[in-house]
Structure formats: structure tokens, C-alpha cells
Design a protein around this motif. Structure first.
Motif: not given
Length: 257
Positions: A175-203
Motif C-alpha cells: 500500500s506504500s513504498w518509496d526510496i527513503e522508507h522502502g516497503l511499509s504497511t500500517p498493519d503489523e500482521g501484513k508486515a510479518q507475512v511479507k517479511q516471511a515471503v522475502l526470506a523464502s523466495a528466490r526472486r
């Protein structure tokens, strides 16, 4: 129209047009300028908007995302073009993650239409419902805590399932991104999911129309240089494109037709 309905309309309208005058809102809502100003003042106190000379704009600090249905009606052409570009990064036999969102839904439609035999993991109920009867798709849903507003699963349960996987390509929404802050979200639960994806995916591939750029939420997900690719529409300012090129990220501009 009740006050909450007016304020929801204003918030949705600003997600589409970024800013609007008080006079235009009064005409659209068929109410007085004073009524609009009271609504805007209330929304400003909630941190959703910022008043400007003669009007109002979205706050760069994103406090709350729009509900799924409202998001699905915005920037539809851009999302379809981005979805088509995402499909071109997918090969038969791969394990694909589709993050929750209306842009990734368009990617799901494009992938399914090409009849590629792939495994798709998603935390999105709308995507899983669409793919459920596709015989060439091996489908997994993450499960987890249900976010009714966004028709998806979030939190540690979903994240833990994702961490158990080896994913070839992950298409990540935001829902929100820029060069300074990178990817972010107002929802902690979504952040947990996306960070898990980043760690598990090759691309890892960000899929986002340009309206999401320049906003940031409370919960940091990752800097942009942790992404492998970004697929975006051709409405992103050229100055931003030039800065992104310096970050050595694969850039894919989805041209609107």
C-alpha cells in the motif's frame, strides 16, 4: 449520506486523485463547504489527510488501507497491465507466491489464462477462490488470522507456513513504498507475512501502480534494494525511475493500453 459515509468517500476519492478542493468535494457530496471542512478536520485528526490551501490531500503517512472492494475499483487499467507483465516472469513448473491484493489478483488472472502448470501459494481469499477450479494450478492457501477488511490471512500463523516453503518467484503487493522508507504497511500482521515471503523466495518482485509511491506506513518491511524486481505503471515520474535505476533493481514498466 451519513458523516462516516462522507468521510469514507473522501478517503477513497483521495486514493484515486491524490488531492481535491473543498469546493469540488462539496459538489460531489452535495453538502455545504462547512460540512466538508468538518469532515476533513475529523479525518486530519485521525492522521488520514492533510489540509492544503483550498483543499485536502492524503497524508504521506498511511494510517489505514482501503477495504478490498474499494481498492479493486481503483487504477484498474494499471493493475491489469502490471498483472500481464508479472505473468511474463513466470515459467511452467515454478512455485509462485501471490501476495494479497487487487494487483496480484490481476497477475493470477493472467497466469491462469496462459495455462502454465505452476504451484501457487497465496494468503488472499479472492485469488484462491478464482484459482480453485483451475486444473493446471496446484493451489495452497497460507491460512492464519483472517483480515476481513482485506480478504486475506495475516500474522505469525500465515508467516510460519510461508517460512516452511521454497518459493521460486514471489509477487509482493504494498500500500506504500518509496526510496527513503522502502516497503511499509500500517498493519503489523501484513508486515510479518511479507517479511516471511522475502526470506523464502528466490526472486522477490514488487507489483505496484504509481499511486502507492510516496507513502509510508508505521511498519517497515524492507529497503527497496532487497527486492529483485519492481513492476510499475508508466505514470511513475521519470525522476523516480532514474533514482530506481541507480539501485540496480530489475525495472519493468507496464505500459497502459
Amino acid at each position: 449520506m451519513l458523516p462516516d459515509e462522507r468521510r469514507n468517500f473522501i478517503y477513497s476519492y483521495l486514493h484515486q486523485y491524490a488531492r481535491v478542493t473543498i469546493g469540488d468535494l462539496a459538489k460531489l457530496l452535495d453538502v455545504s463547504h462547512m460540512t466538508v471542512r468538518r469532515d476533513v478536520q475529523c479525518m486530519e485528526q485521525e492522521g488520514k489527510v492533510v489540509t492544503i490551501s483550498g483543499g485536502v490531500k492524503l497524508n504521506e503517512v498511511l494510517r489505514q488501507e482501503l477495504p478490498y472492494l474499494e481498492k479493486s475499483m481503483l487504477h484498474h487499467q494499471s493493475k491489469r497491465s502490471i498483472g500481464a507483465a508479472a505473468e511474463r516472469l513466470v515459467e511452467s513448473g515454478q512455485v509462485i507466491y501471490l501476495d494479497a491484493g487487487t494487483t496480484t489478483y490481476e497477475a493470477a488472472r493472467c497466469i491462469a489464462s496462459k495455462l502454465k502448470k505452476v504451484t501457487i501459494i497465496t494468503n488472499d481469499f479472492t485469488i484462491s477462490d478464482f484459482l480453485m477450479n483451475m486444473p493446471h494450478i496446484n493451489l495452497f492457501h497460507t491460512g492464519g488470522q483472517v483480515d476481513i477488511r482485506n480478504r486475506s490471512c495475516v500474522g505469525n500463523s500465515a508467516a510460519n507456513f510461508i517460512r516452511s516453503l521454497n518459493i521460486d518467484v514471489a509477487f509482493i503487493s504494498t500500500s506504500s513504498w518509496d526510496i527513503e522508507h522502502g516497503l511499509s504497511t500500517p498493519d503489523e500482521g501484513k508486515a510479518q507475512v511479507k517479511q516471511a515471503v522475502l526470506a523464502s523466495a528466490r526472486r522477490n518482485v514488487l507489483v505496484s501502480d504509481s499511486s502507492k509511491y510516496g507513502k509510508y506506513g508505521m511498519f517497515h518491511i524492507c529497503p527497496l534494494n532487497e527486492l529483485d524486481d519492481i513492476i510499475y505503471d508508466d505514470l511513475l515520474p521519470e525522476t523516480i525511475e532514474e533514482k530506481l535505476k541507480l539501485m540496480h533493481i530489475g525495472l519493468h514498466k507496464a505500459t497502459l493500453h
